[in-house]
Design a protein around this motif. Structure first.
Motif, PDB file in Angstrom:
ATOM      1  N   LYS A  74       0.859  -1.183   0.000  1.00 35.09           N
ATOM      2  CA  LYS A  74       0.000   0.000   0.000  1.00 35.09           C
ATOM      3  C   LYS A  74       0.887   1.222   0.000  1.00 35.09           C
ATOM      4  CE  LYS A  74      -3.770   2.481   0.664  1.00 35.09           C
ATOM      5  NZ  LYS A  74      -4.887   2.514  -0.291  1.00 35.09           N
ATOM      6  N   LEU A  75       0.724   2.071  -1.005  1.00 26.98           N
ATOM      7  CA  LEU A  75       1.525   3.275  -1.118  1.00 26.98           C
ATOM      8  C   LEU A  75       0.610   4.483  -1.148  1.00 26.98           C
ATOM      9  CD1 LEU A  75       2.898   0.888  -3.071  1.00 26.98           C
ATOM     10  CD2 LEU A  75       4.649   2.632  -3.244  1.00 26.98           C
ATOM     11  N   TYR A  76       1.030   5.550  -0.480  1.00 27.16           N
ATOM     12  CA  TYR A  76       0.285   6.800  -0.509  1.00 27.16           C
ATOM     13  C   TYR A  76       1.155   7.868  -1.149  1.00 27.16           C
ATOM     14  CZ  TYR A  76      -2.746   4.824   3.148  1.00 27.16           C
ATOM     15  OH  TYR A  76      -3.617   4.058   3.874  1.00 27.16           O
ATOM     16  N   GLY A  77       0.511   8.830  -1.826  1.00 29.65           N
ATOM     17  CA  GLY A  77       1.241   9.992  -2.302  1.00 29.65           C
ATOM     18  C   GLY A  77       1.639   9.890  -3.759  1.00 29.65           C
ATOM     19  N   PRO A  78       2.524  10.805  -4.179  1.00 33.97           N
ATOM     20  CA  PRO A  78       2.863  10.882  -5.597  1.00 33.97           C
ATOM     21  C   PRO A  78       3.892   9.816  -6.009  1.00 33.97           C
ATOM     22  CG  PRO A  78       4.067  12.531  -4.367  1.00 33.97           C
ATOM     23  CD  PRO A  78       3.202  11.804  -3.371  1.00 33.97           C
ATOM     24  N   ASN A  79       4.133   9.716  -7.292  1.00 30.56           N
ATOM     25  CA  ASN A  79       5.214   8.890  -7.879  1.00 30.56           C
ATOM     26  C   ASN A  79       5.169   7.433  -7.441  1.00 30.56           C
ATOM     27  OD1 ASN A  79       6.191  11.366  -8.870  1.00 30.56           O
ATOM     28  ND2 ASN A  79       7.327  11.686  -6.965  1.00 30.56           N
ATOM     29  N   ARG A  80       3.988   6.850  -7.422  1.00 30.80           N
ATOM     30  CA  ARG A  80       3.897   5.504  -6.865  1.00 30.80           C
ATOM     31  C   ARG A  80       4.605   4.440  -7.712  1.00 30.80           C
ATOM     32  NH1 ARG A  80      -2.275   5.710  -5.096  1.00 30.80           N
ATOM     33  NH2 ARG A  80      -2.070   7.881  -5.627  1.00 30.80           N
ATOM     34  N   THR A  81       4.488   4.591  -9.035  1.00 29.92           N
ATOM     35  CA  THR A  81       5.155   3.588  -9.882  1.00 29.92           C
ATOM     36  C   THR A  81       6.663   3.631  -9.693  1.00 29.92           C
ATOM     37  OG1 THR A  81       4.430   5.156 -11.566  1.00 29.92           O
ATOM     38  CG2 THR A  81       3.755   2.855 -11.845  1.00 29.92           C
ATOM     39  N   GLU A  82       7.170   4.874  -9.597  1.00 22.04           N
ATOM     40  CA  GLU A  82       8.606   5.059  -9.386  1.00 22.04           C
ATOM     41  C   GLU A  82       9.007   4.464  -8.033  1.00 22.04           C
ATOM     42  OE1 GLU A  82      12.350   6.019 -10.348  1.00 22.04           O
ATOM     43  OE2 GLU A  82      10.572   6.071 -11.638  1.00 22.04           O
ATOM     44  N   ALA A  83       8.147   4.676  -7.039  1.00 24.67           N
ATOM     45  CA  ALA A  83       8.427   4.170  -5.691  1.00 24.67           C
ATOM     46  C   ALA A  83       8.476   2.644  -5.690  1.00 24.67           C
ATOM     47  CB  ALA A  83       7.358   4.660  -4.718  1.00 24.67           C
ATOM     48  N   VAL A  84       7.566   2.019  -6.430  1.00 18.31           N
ATOM     49  CA  VAL A  84       7.559   0.557  -6.512  1.00 18.31           C
ATOM     50  C   VAL A  84       8.887   0.078  -7.091  1.00 18.31           C
ATOM     51  CG1 VAL A  84       6.546  -1.408  -7.739  1.00 18.31           C
ATOM     52  CG2 VAL A  84       5.065   0.309  -6.674  1.00 18.31           C
ATOM     53  N   ARG A  85       9.367   0.784  -8.135  1.00 22.06           N
ATOM     54  CA  ARG A  85      10.633   0.394  -8.759  1.00 22.06           C
ATOM     55  C   ARG A  85      11.785   0.504  -7.757  1.00 22.06           C
ATOM     56  NH1 ARG A  85      10.557   3.697 -13.570  1.00 22.06           N
ATOM     57  NH2 ARG A  85       8.490   2.819 -13.896  1.00 22.06           N
TER      58      ARG A  85
ATOM     59  N   THR B 283      15.025   1.518   1.055  1.00 24.25           N
ATOM     60  CA  THR B 283      14.199   1.474   2.265  1.00 24.25           C
ATOM     61  C   THR B 283      13.059   2.481   2.122  1.00 24.25           C
ATOM     62  OG1 THR B 283      15.372   3.212   3.433  1.00 24.25           O
ATOM     63  CG2 THR B 283      16.253   0.979   3.646  1.00 24.25           C
ATOM     64  N   LYS B 284      12.102   2.308   3.034  1.00 19.49           N
ATOM     65  CA  LYS B 284      10.934   3.184   3.072  1.00 19.49           C
ATOM     66  C   LYS B 284      11.332   4.660   3.189  1.00 19.49           C
ATOM     67  CE  LYS B 284       7.108   3.691   6.224  1.00 19.49           C
ATOM     68  NZ  LYS B 284       6.387   3.169   7.361  1.00 19.49           N
ATOM     69  N   ASP B 285      12.314   4.937   4.067  1.00 17.21           N
ATOM     70  CA  ASP B 285      12.730   6.318   4.291  1.00 17.21           C
ATOM     71  C   ASP B 285      13.372   6.917   3.048  1.00 17.21           C
ATOM     72  OD1 ASP B 285      11.772   6.259   6.811  1.00 17.21           O
ATOM     73  OD2 ASP B 285      13.708   5.829   7.776  1.00 17.21           O
ATOM     74  N   GLU B 286      14.204   6.118   2.389  1.00 12.57           N
ATOM     75  CA  GLU B 286      14.849   6.606   1.166  1.00 12.57           C
ATOM     76  C   GLU B 286      13.800   6.976   0.121  1.00 12.57           C
ATOM     77  OE1 GLU B 286      18.822   3.794   1.666  1.00 12.57           O
ATOM     78  OE2 GLU B 286      17.416   3.418   0.019  1.00 12.57           O
ATOM     79  N   VAL B 287      12.793   6.100  -0.023  1.00 18.16           N
ATOM     80  CA  VAL B 287      11.747   6.353  -1.009  1.00 18.16           C
ATOM     81  C   VAL B 287      11.004   7.639  -0.669  1.00 18.16           C
ATOM     82  CG1 VAL B 287       9.555   5.519  -1.936  1.00 18.16           C
ATOM     83  CG2 VAL B 287      11.457   3.942  -1.617  1.00 18.16           C
ATOM     84  N   TYR B 288      10.725   7.829   0.621  1.00 17.25           N
ATOM     85  CA  TYR B 288       9.963   9.012   1.012  1.00 17.25           C
ATOM     86  C   TYR B 288      10.771  10.276   0.754  1.00 17.25           C
ATOM     87  CZ  TYR B 288       7.247  12.344   3.622  1.00 17.25           C
ATOM     88  OH  TYR B 288       6.510  13.441   3.965  1.00 17.25           O
ATOM     89  N   GLN B 289      12.076  10.227   1.093  1.00 18.54           N
ATOM     90  CA  GLN B 289      12.883  11.418   0.915  1.00 18.54           C
ATOM     91  C   GLN B 289      13.062  11.779  -0.542  1.00 18.54           C
ATOM     92  OE1 GLN B 289      16.375  10.875   3.330  1.00 18.54           O
ATOM     93  NE2 GLN B 289      15.114  11.164   5.166  1.00 18.54           N
ATOM     94  N   LYS B 290      13.170  10.762  -1.380  1.00 19.61           N
ATOM     95  CA  LYS B 290      13.429  11.033  -2.788  1.00 19.61           C
ATOM     96  C   LYS B 290      12.146  11.380  -3.541  1.00 19.61           C
ATOM     97  CE  LYS B 290      16.330   9.515  -6.527  1.00 19.61           C
ATOM     98  NZ  LYS B 290      16.537   8.283  -7.266  1.00 19.61           N
TER      99      LYS B 290
ATOM    100  N   CYS C  82       6.750   9.710  -1.486  1.00 20.86           N
ATOM    101  CA  CYS C  82       5.723   8.674  -1.503  1.00 20.86           C
ATOM    102  C   CYS C  82       5.880   7.797  -0.256  1.00 20.86           C
ATOM    103  CB  CYS C  82       5.880   7.831  -2.761  1.00 20.86           C
ATOM    104  SG  CYS C  82       4.785   6.426  -2.828  1.00 20.86           S
ATOM    105  N   THR C  83       4.789   7.613   0.476  1.00 19.54           N
ATOM    106  CA  THR C  83       4.844   6.816   1.693  1.00 19.54           C
ATOM    107  C   THR C  83       4.527   5.357   1.378  1.00 19.54           C
ATOM    108  OG1 THR C  83       3.981   8.732   2.838  1.00 19.54           O
ATOM    109  CG2 THR C  83       4.019   6.659   4.062  1.00 19.54           C
ATOM    110  N   VAL C  84       5.454   4.492   1.746  1.00 15.82           N
ATOM    111  CA  VAL C  84       5.196   3.068   1.584  1.00 15.82           C
ATOM    112  C   VAL C  84       4.664   2.548   2.918  1.00 15.82           C
ATOM    113  CG1 VAL C  84       6.189   0.839   0.933  1.00 15.82           C
ATOM    114  CG2 VAL C  84       7.105   2.954  -0.034  1.00 15.82           C
ATOM    115  N   ALA C  85       3.364   2.351   2.981  1.00 20.58           N
ATOM    116  CA  ALA C  85       2.763   1.921   4.249  1.00 20.58           C
ATOM    117  C   ALA C  85       2.890   0.414   4.429  1.00 20.58           C
ATOM    118  CB  ALA C  85       1.302   2.340   4.304  1.00 20.58           C
TER     119      ALA C  85
END
Lengths: 296, 411
Positions: free
Chosen positions: B16-27, B34-41, B44-47
């Motif tokens: 479950k992902l919230y926020g923008p750039n979800r496809t990029e976040a999945v990649r 890690t979750k934090d790296e994804v959020y900072q970049k 997008c929150t990976v819940a």
């Protein structure tokens, strides 16, 4: 250097064209406009007819009972009853009835339109985005700007007064209905959903009952704003206490204006007190203690 | 009737992902970020990320994690208050995402219900009105098909029926006589009882509990935990219980899943998790638990370094004890059934006087069984002169528990 200190009037708006457009609309849509103004006039008339056919002691008693219940206090019930009777005692009873019927008709229409809009914008951010700027405009636009077009389209009289009052007074009920529903505890809404409520069940069984104190504050505010329009609306032919104030002011009869003005204030205070306190959580200490006693 | 040990809910690769750039976040997540790296970049929150769970029917399944670990997001996927961005949640092999509006309403009305952290009670209804809420929306939903039933006698009968049922569940949680109180006048513990009654009124198969006792004070919480256990054992409901308290998790859970940063780190029984933590995070988490209330004797017992058969001679027993530097040794028969304990003094006396082991063995031996909690044998272990024997029900010796092994288990 002169051009720096006088703003260039580049965009010339032909305000006359707007005038003639409105006039042309008034002519072409005459049938519809007449029907609306007839309907509104009829509504005000029938509320007035109803109020006139209630004997005055019954109305006074009704005020006593309702404000007693709303304030949960016999003394304020009697106080408001005496104040109400005072309006009649100084000979303004019939004018007060006319004013009251215009205000009640306006509030009725404002609620009929405002409550559904409030519910709609509480559930949809997009609708909220569209409606909010309109509400802001309605609140800040000087009243006279739409008083004149209302006069033009619906003619002198009660119908124009009701329309102008509705435009002015509808904003709080919309805003507070929406706010109340949005402020319902998120977990309570989740709980309702988790137990399989449909959207209608969620709205009518949970969101509206939970938001009721806030919604009632909106209703109260709408009523108060409608009262505030009483004198203004007399300029476009609304009769009643407002007309009395207007005439007195025009003839510089200070005493007459003061008496009529005081009657408006009394009516406003009574309506305000009667519509407050029905659903708000803060009960007087006496009933709280009584309930706590039962719990033990 | 289905097998009682089957899986009622299966979670397959749920993210479950919230926020923008979800496809990029999945990649990025797939590449091991890690979750934090994804959020900072990406912002997008990976819940939740690739969660797999099997919830056994009729058990208490606890999901534990710190705040932000995704446990509340996860529990809301079970009744589709949240929709997973990817993956499937299957209830009795039916995909929740595939349910249409009506099927979802039916599912929520009949199969699954929920208890909330801050109770989620409706303050405009009294206790009874809250407890009957689920039944009310169900009744009215099913009555819409014939409008005549909306009014009159039918409606009154339905109302009485559901209030009867609501009163029964209120009695079960100990709230008889409180039906017509306003919820605002109840204490926290009582409010949550209303929440539990409301959830039980529909007779659901699964009870979701999102940190139900976190808002209660410790004494009330302990009572509520105990009552939940009793209710669960009685009704055999499947309970999915969310908590951040490891003691609560181990006390209630038949199975415990530990979550961290949206991922499931370990799913195990409390004993296994305590004994064999999957990684340092779990070790640290379980380390904060009172282990003696989790570990059983079976987890800490050791295999005796030497045993003597009752048919052996005393000379052999002495040799065994000398070889292993022991002053006592347990005596068993050929089926490994415990016969008693032999001290070195008795063995020497038997050898001097030409007696058999059977005549000198001490039969009064302190024993215990493998499923006893360590906390329960602690007083006995502290007093005992000899190691305590761990025996199965049929009398076979499983191992021994020494003072040292009890103390070592607490560290």
């Amino acid at each position: 250097m002169d051009w720096l200190f006088s703003f260039p009037n580049v965009l010339k708006i032909d305000t006359n064209a707007i005038d003639s457009a409105v006039r042309a609309f008034a002519v072409s849509a005459e049938g519809v406009l007449d029907a609306i103004s007839g309907g509104l006039g009829g509504l005000v008339g029938s509320i007035g007819w109803l109020l006139k056919h209630i004997p005055w002691p019954v109305l006074v008693l009704l005020v006593v009972l309702l404000s007693w219940q709303a304030r949960k206090n016999v003394r304020s019930g009697i106080l408001y009853g005496i104040l109400f009777a005072l309006i009649g005692a100084i000979g303004l009873w019939d004018m007060m009835i006319v004013t009251l019927s215009i205000v009640l008709a306006s509030v009725l229409i404002a609620l009929l339109i405002g409550l559904p809009i409030g519910i709609l914008i509480s559930g949809s951010d997009r609708a909220n985005g569209i409606v909010r700027p309109i509400l802001d405009t309605m609140q800040t636009m000087p009243v006279f700007v739409y008083l004149i077009p209302a006069l033009l389209l619906f003619g002198m009289g009660n119908a124009s007064a009701v329309i102008a009052t509705v435009i002015y007074a509808i904003v709080p009920v919309i805003r507070l209905t929406s706010l109340g529903i949005r402020q319902v505890d998120k977990e309570v809404v989740e709980a309702a959903k988790a137990f399989g409520s449909t959207r209608g069940q969620l709205l009518f069984k949970v969101q509206i009952p939970q938001a009721l104190p806030t919604i009632m504050t909106g209703v109260n505010q709408t009523l108060m704003m409608a009262m505030a329009m009483v004198v203004t609306c007399s300029m476009i032919g609304a009769r009643g206490l407002g007309m009395e104030v207007l005439e007195a002011v025009n003839r510089i009869q200070i005493g007459r204006g003061l008496v009529a003005g005081a009657s408006v204030v009394i009516l406003a205070v009574i309506l305000d007190r009667m519509t407050q306190g029905w659903f708000s959580g803060d009960e007087p200490e006496s009933t709280k203690r009584e309930k706590a006693g039962r719990a033990r | 009737m289905e097998d009682r040990n089957d899986t009622i809910i299966r979670v397959e690769h749920v993210s479950k992902l919230y926020g923008p750039n979800r496809t990029e976040a999945v990649r990025m997540m797939e590449a091991g970020a890690t979750k934090d790296e994804v959020y900072q970049k990406l912002g997008c929150t990976v819940a939740l990320w690739d969660v797999n769970l099997e919830i056994p029917r009729g058990k208490i399944f606890v999901i534990i994690g710190l705040s932000g670990s995704g446990k509340s997001t996860m529990v809301r996927c079970f009744n589709r208050l949240n929709r997973p961005s990817a993956g499937r949640v299957l209830f009795e092999e039916a995909d929740l995402a595939a349910m249409d509006k009506t099927a979802l309403l039916e599912f929520r009305r009949n199969k699954i219900s929920m208890v909330f952290q801050s109770f989620g009670l409706m303050s405009h209804r009294d206790v009874l009105g809250n407890a009957a809420y689920g039944l009310e929306v169900k009744n009215e939903g099913s009555m819409r098909s014939y409008l005549g039933g909306m009014f009159g006698k039918k409606k009154r009968v339905e109302r009485e029926k559901r209030e009867q049922k609501a009163k029964e569940v209120l009695a079960m949680v100990g709230l008889s006589g409180w039906e017509h109180q306003s919820c605002a006048q109840l204490s926290g513990g009582m409010r949550q009882r209303v929440g539990i009654a409301r959830a039980l009124a529909n007779d659901p198969e699964v009870l979701l509990m999102d940190e139900p006792f976190s808002a209660l004070d410790p004494l009330v919480r302990r009572d509520m935990q105990f009552e939940l256990l009793q209710i669960q054992r009685k009704l055999q409901k499947t309970v999915i219980f969310i908590t951040h308290d490891i003691d609560e998790a181990f006390k209630l859970g038949d199975m415990v899943a530990i979550m961290r940063d949206g991922k499931v780190v370990q799913v195990d029984t409390p004993e296994e998790m305590s004994a064999n933590p999957a990684d340092d995070y779990v070790r640290e988490f379980t380390g904060s638990a009172d282990k003696s209330k989790v570990l059983t004797v079976g987890n800490i017992m050791i295999t005796p370094s030497s045993l003597v058969r009752i048919t052996e001679g005393p000379a052999y027993a002495i040799k065994e004890m000398r070889k292993n530097a022991l002053s006592t040794v347990y005596v068993v028969d050929h089926q490994l059934r415990l016969k008693g304990i032999l001290t070195i003094q008795d063995a020497i006396r038997a050898w001097n006087e030409g007696l058999t082991i059977e005549t000198v063995v001490k039969t009064e031996v302190q024993t215990t069984t493998p499923d006893v909690l360590v906390a329960d044998i602690m007083p006995a272990a502290a007093e005992a002169m000899y190691p305590i024997a761990v025996v199965e029900d049929d009398g076979r010796l499983q191992g021994i528990v020494t003072k040292a092994s009890v103390l070592a288990s607490l560290i």
